[in-house]
Design an enzyme around this catalytic site. Structure first.
Site, mmCIF file in Angstrom:
data_model
loop_
_atom_site.group_PDB
_atom_site.id
_atom_site.type_symbol
_atom_site.label_atom_id
_atom_site.label_comp_id
_atom_site.label_asym_id
_atom_site.label_seq_id
_atom_site.Cartn_x
_atom_site.Cartn_y
_atom_site.Cartn_z
ATOM 1 N N GLY A 12 -44.961 15.294 18.632
ATOM 2 C CA GLY A 12 -43.749 14.982 17.891
ATOM 3 C C GLY A 12 -42.492 15.724 18.303
ATOM 4 N N THR A 13 -42.380 16.088 19.593
ATOM 5 C CA THR A 13 -41.135 16.763 19.998
ATOM 6 C C THR A 13 -39.945 15.796 19.933
ATOM 7 O OG1 THR A 13 -41.410 16.353 22.377
ATOM 8 C CG2 THR A 13 -42.339 18.405 21.507
ATOM 9 N N ASN A 14 -40.181 14.531 20.189
ATOM 10 C CA ASN A 14 -39.083 13.559 20.055
ATOM 11 C C ASN A 14 -38.702 13.363 18.597
ATOM 12 O OD1 ASN A 14 -38.106 12.313 22.692
ATOM 13 N ND2 ASN A 14 -40.326 12.343 22.966
ATOM 14 N N MET A 91 -48.577 5.886 20.642
ATOM 15 C CA MET A 91 -49.428 5.491 21.764
ATOM 16 C C MET A 91 -50.378 4.340 21.442
ATOM 17 S SD MET A 91 -48.330 7.599 23.967
ATOM 18 C CE MET A 91 -47.878 9.280 24.385
ATOM 19 N N ILE A 93 -51.191 0.298 20.617
ATOM 20 C CA ILE A 93 -50.627 -1.042 20.852
ATOM 21 C C ILE A 93 -50.511 -1.816 19.538
ATOM 22 C CG2 ILE A 93 -51.142 -3.299 21.914
ATOM 23 C CD1 ILE A 93 -52.102 -1.754 24.368
ATOM 24 N N LEU A 94 -49.346 -2.447 19.354
ATOM 25 C CA LEU A 94 -49.108 -3.312 18.197
ATOM 26 C C LEU A 94 -48.766 -4.699 18.722
ATOM 27 C CD1 LEU A 94 -46.749 -0.916 16.188
ATOM 28 C CD2 LEU A 94 -49.131 -1.445 15.655
ATOM 29 N N ASN A 108 -38.084 2.295 21.493
ATOM 30 C CA ASN A 108 -39.133 3.134 22.065
ATOM 31 C C ASN A 108 -38.515 4.041 23.125
ATOM 32 O OD1 ASN A 108 -41.825 3.975 22.916
ATOM 33 N ND2 ASN A 108 -41.576 2.612 24.675
ATOM 34 N N HIS A 110 -39.451 5.912 26.598
ATOM 35 C CA HIS A 110 -40.468 5.906 27.660
ATOM 36 C C HIS A 110 -40.081 6.958 28.705
ATOM 37 C CE1 HIS A 110 -43.653 4.374 30.140
ATOM 38 N NE2 HIS A 110 -42.831 4.448 31.165
HETATM 39 C C1 GAR Z 1 -43.096 11.556 25.318
HETATM 40 O O1 GAR Z 1 -42.920 11.994 26.635
HETATM 41 C C2 GAR Z 1 -42.846 10.062 25.227
HETATM 42 O O2 GAR Z 1 -41.823 9.612 26.055
HETATM 43 C C3 GAR Z 1 -44.171 9.538 25.696
HETATM 44 O O3 GAR Z 1 -45.131 10.391 25.110
HETATM 45 C C4 GAR Z 1 -44.558 11.688 24.895
HETATM 46 C C5 GAR Z 1 -44.714 12.049 23.430
HETATM 47 O O4 GAR Z 1 -44.306 13.361 23.172
HETATM 48 N N1 GAR Z 1 -44.328 8.158 25.309
HETATM 49 C C6 GAR Z 1 -44.955 7.267 26.065
HETATM 50 O O5 GAR Z 1 -45.491 7.540 27.113
HETATM 51 C C7 GAR Z 1 -44.951 5.851 25.496
HETATM 52 N N2 GAR Z 1 -45.225 4.903 26.546
HETATM 53 P P1 GAR Z 1 -43.916 13.847 21.699
HETATM 54 O O6 GAR Z 1 -45.064 13.475 20.759
HETATM 55 O O7 GAR Z 1 -43.799 15.344 21.850
HETATM 56 O O8 GAR Z 1 -42.609 13.202 21.321
#
Ligand code: GAR
Length: 208
Positions: A12-14, A91, A93-94, A108, A110
């Site tokens: 969950g850093t994003n 992560m 699929i929906l 999203n 990416h």
């Molecule tokens: C992030 O790098 C995000 O871009 C990627 O997973 C990581 C999640 O990190 N997402 C994908 O690859 C989706 N296709 P987070 O949980 O620390 O935000």
């Protein structure tokens, strides 16, 4: 004020970048009202709780197939009076039931410059492993609207990041997050909440 629901599956850093942007006023016209995780116990849920944000867990393993899981997710999103859904490291699929419930209202992040290193199977660290294998000198991140095509929806923002000779997938992932994802995801959400995004013929235009 728009209600933002964030979907998470991991650290969950994003999500944290979005919470920080809300607290610092970068996101002015939106509020994270609910965080939904695809599995219990993920750290993203702690981040939400620390900021008094409502959490829900819709565990993928409790549903027989993608269709029944997607139906449950679409119902949850509608129950929350959602204006915007953000996949932040989500992560699972929906199917189109969710997209149809929220057309051009789901985004999203990416961790690559789409259309490179994207689509089915390209997620998390795997994206950076493939970028290093290919030997690209520049990678980055993309925020896009979600459609029924995996990583195929209209692109909102992109930011490039340099690849270093001594990068590992982990160091590259970290740099892409720090220099790109944590910046462009909050920016894209702020633009949406300020009604500045317009989608025409599969392209996104940013209104002045
Ligand atoms: C992030 O790098 C995000 O871009 C990627 O997973 C990581 C999640 O990190 N997402 C994908 O690859 C989706 N296709 P987070 O949980 O620390 O935000």
């Amino acid at each position: 004020m728009k209600n933002i629901v964030v979907l998470v599956s991991g650290g969950g850093t994003n999500l944290q970048a979005l919470i920080d942007a809300q607290n610092s006023g970068i996101i002015r016209n939106g509020k994270i009202t609910c965080v939904i995780a695809s599995k219990p116990g993920v750290y993203a849920l702690e981040r939400a709780k620390n900021h008094n944000i409502k959490t829900r867990v819709l565990a993928r393993k409790d549903y027989a197939d993608v269709a029944s899981y997607s139906k449950a997710m679409a119902d949850a999103i509608l129950e929350e009076n959602t204006d915007l859904v953000v996949y932040a490291g989500f992560m699972t699929i929906l199917d189109e039931q969710v997209v149809n419930a929220m057309p051009n209202k789901m985004m999203n992040v990416h961790p690559a410059l789409i259309p490179s290193f994207c689509g089915k199977g390209y997620y998390g660290l795997k994206v950076h492993e493939e970028a290093l294998k290919k030997g690209v000198k520049v990678t980055g991140a993309t925020v896009h609207f979600v459609t029924e095509v995996c990583d195929g929806g209209p692109i909102i923002l992109q930011k490039a990041v340099e690849v270093m000779d001594n990068d590992t997938p982990e160091t590259l992932q970290r740099r892409v997050m720090e220099q790109a994802e944590w910046k462009i995801l909050p920016q894209a959400v702020a633009l949406f909440c300020d009604d500045k995004l317009e989608v025409r013929d599969s392209r996104v235009y940013i209104k002045e």
